[in-house]
Design a protein around this motif. Structure first.
Motif, PDB file in Angstrom:
ATOM      1  N   HIS B 164       0.792  -1.223   0.000  1.00  0.00           N
ATOM      2  CA  HIS B 164       0.000   0.000   0.000  1.00  0.00           C
ATOM      3  C   HIS B 164       0.829   1.281   0.000  1.00  0.00           C
ATOM      4  O   HIS B 164       0.291   2.362   0.284  1.00  0.00           O
ATOM      5  CB  HIS B 164      -1.016  -0.044   1.143  1.00  0.00           C
ATOM      6  N   ILE B 165       2.115   1.189  -0.329  1.00  0.00           N
ATOM      7  CA  ILE B 165       2.894   2.407  -0.559  1.00  0.00           C
ATOM      8  C   ILE B 165       2.402   3.069  -1.850  1.00  0.00           C
ATOM      9  O   ILE B 165       1.744   2.428  -2.680  1.00  0.00           O
ATOM     10  CB  ILE B 165       4.406   2.131  -0.654  1.00  0.00           C
ATOM     11  N   PHE B 182      -9.088   1.024  -0.529  1.00  0.00           N
ATOM     12  CA  PHE B 182      -8.677   2.011   0.475  1.00  0.00           C
ATOM     13  C   PHE B 182      -8.039   3.243  -0.152  1.00  0.00           C
ATOM     14  O   PHE B 182      -8.283   4.362   0.274  1.00  0.00           O
ATOM     15  CB  PHE B 182      -7.677   1.391   1.467  1.00  0.00           C
ATOM     16  N   HIS B 183      -7.189   3.038  -1.137  1.00  0.00           N
ATOM     17  CA  HIS B 183      -6.335   4.129  -1.619  1.00  0.00           C
ATOM     18  C   HIS B 183      -6.506   4.446  -3.102  1.00  0.00           C
ATOM     19  O   HIS B 183      -5.928   5.421  -3.574  1.00  0.00           O
ATOM     20  CB  HIS B 183      -4.861   3.776  -1.397  1.00  0.00           C
ATOM     21  N   ASP B 185      -5.080   4.477  -6.058  1.00  0.00           N
ATOM     22  CA  ASP B 185      -3.864   4.242  -6.841  1.00  0.00           C
ATOM     23  C   ASP B 185      -2.602   4.045  -6.013  1.00  0.00           C
ATOM     24  O   ASP B 185      -1.535   4.521  -6.375  1.00  0.00           O
ATOM     25  CB  ASP B 185      -3.669   5.347  -7.876  1.00  0.00           C
ATOM     26  N   CYS B 186      -2.705   3.297  -4.887  1.00  0.00           N
ATOM     27  CA  CYS B 186      -1.481   2.831  -4.237  1.00  0.00           C
ATOM     28  C   CYS B 186      -0.874   1.728  -5.115  1.00  0.00           C
ATOM     29  O   CYS B 186      -1.419   1.371  -6.163  1.00  0.00           O
ATOM     30  CB  CYS B 186      -1.779   2.321  -2.822  1.00  0.00           C
TER      31      CYS B 186
END
Lengths: 308, 308
Positions: B164-165, B182-183, B185-186
């Motif tokens: 998930h960086i 969640f993100h 475009d992680c």
């Protein structure tokens, strides 16, 4: 018969200044000197003269700790153990740091990066006393980080070089090329003290509170913290260095860390208690030299690297 | 009297499938079963039935290792040690994994993430036998990573969640929103198997060699490797998972890793020997279950976490 307290030498070898000190096992500094980092020959001679003098004044040093700017060789099996590697700091590439001390003083020499040492000091006496996994970051002329896992600094292939990760560019900062001689716009190239000056012409503290630089800076450092949470899973992040002396930066960074994690890391330490998760150092300017003192103590307590 | 060889139970608890096995200290799998991951009650019942049966067939298991999809609770002082945490996998949040086994089988239970376990297996029997600091990455339905420092998996606050960086966006991939719930475009949102399908409509191997997706994919994974070199300083990076089964990807990733490091990390292992630094797994699909076997063995060999 009372046991004589052990006395240690401590050297913080920075790219800008050296701090040499004598300390005891409680972290008390009993004598200290600071001098600018010049060429290796004269700088190391000044360091040695101080330690020689104190060695006579206090009695034999039990060990000396050396916390050095990097990159450094930490592999004890390498013939270049204790050397500074290839560095842009003129004249300092391939300088034998630990060996210089070992040859003169017949005591164990502890050696690590300045930031790993500062992390050890914050863990032993400072802002991370209650945890065994932490990151210590310094945001100043450069950006560096020490990483402690289960009480031991990460070495591995070399040692962390956290300042050179590439954060995503902030939308208000698309034109700036960055100042890192290796990467241009890596984190150090975008968020170190010299990057702020290159972008705005002034220091961070000279900028109005409404200036976008505050948010750009906080965003890049929040991304740094997020990357660290996701890769090394620290129990605390301690943020020091000249740029962090602006106290209003820390709350902005915490907000951006939460933004970048997006609720994914479901831990109360982050979701409910972020003010105790990302913190300022407690040792301030002494973190480096206190870290060198820890390295000295550990050179006696833990003479060999851990084995499994 | 000859010592009876010890026999261990091993469970790879994946989000898609479970692998349950019996193995010995040489890493040999003596019996094995695979079944799809359904609801927790029936899935864990199938797991227990297998182990119960083998426990009778082979004699008492010396220990059981459980390598689980995450997030998981690894803090042995927590009342929720051995649980799966909040997961998007329907029905599985707050499932007591280790406790379920501990209550039935009177033997030590080793417990860690599936990727930490796979990293341990590659270190003991696979592509990282000669190092003690490594990262194991899996690039498939999701992106995960296990990190071993001095032979021990990193836990810390929780455990690494490397997928998930946020890598920097590739210039040919600016429009894609990413698939991470969640993100967006992680890394997992941009470079997992489902991300490739969402972006191109097909699997990576169905794309022509000239398709830009190959370079986009290699760039994101090269950034991942660079971030890891700079934060955890591994001596080797082992890259597995379904997406990595396309052998032409690995050389492209190595090239992008070198690009993102920009010559900064002055180590021959990277600058001259990158083909041995970023490598494919040697245990293939067995890394997970072999990792569970290592967890079982370590539950006997190293019953408590390291202390300093």
């Amino acid at each position: 018969m009372t046991e004589v307290p052990r006395i240690f030498g401590a050297v913080e070898a920075g790219g800008t200044k050296f701090v040499v000190a004598i300390g005891n096992e409680s972290g008390e500094i009993l004598a200290q000197e600071r001098f600018p980092t010049a060429d290796p020959r004269s700088t190391l001679a000044t360091m040695q003269a101080f330690l020689r003098q104190q060695n006579q004044a206090f009695g034999a040093l039990a060990a000396i700790g050396l916390a050095s700017f990097g990159p450094v060789e930490l592999d004890k099996d390498s013939a270049r153990y204790g050397f500074i590697g290839r560095t842009p700091k003129a004249g300092w590439s391939d300088t034998d740091m630990a060996g210089t001390l070992a040859r003169e003083f017949g005591c164990p020499i502890g050696f690590d990066t300045d930031v790993n040492a500062a992390a050890l000091a914050e863990q032993r006496w400072g802002a991370a006393r209650d945890v065994s996994n932490l990151v210590y970051l310094t945001i100043g002329t450069g950006i560096g980080g020490g990483v402690i896992v289960d009480g031991v600094p990460i070495h591995g292939l070399m040692h962390p070089e956290i300042g050179h990760i590439h954060p995503r560019r902030h939308p208000l900062d698309v034109g700036f090329e960055g100042v890192c001689p290796f990467h241009g716009d890596c984190l150090e190239g975008l968020a170190s003290g010299p990057a702020i000056v290159a972008r705005t012409g002034v220091l961070l503290q000279q900028l109005d509170e409404a200036h976008p630089q505050w948010h750009i800076q906080a965003d890049y450092l929040g991304q740094l913290c997020a990357q660290l949470v996701l890769t090394v899973s620290p129990q605390r992040i301690v943020m020091g260095g000249g740029v962090m002396s602006q106290a209003r930066l820390l709350p902005l960074i915490r907000t951006r860390l939460l933004h970048w994690l997006g609720g994914y890391v479901d831990r109360s330490e982050i979701l409910s208690d972020i003010d105790r998760y990302v913190v300022a150092p407690e040792l301030g300017d002494d973190a480096g030299v206190c870290g060198a003192l820890v390295l000295a103590m550990e050179a006696v307590e833990r003479p060999r690297p851990r084995q499994y």
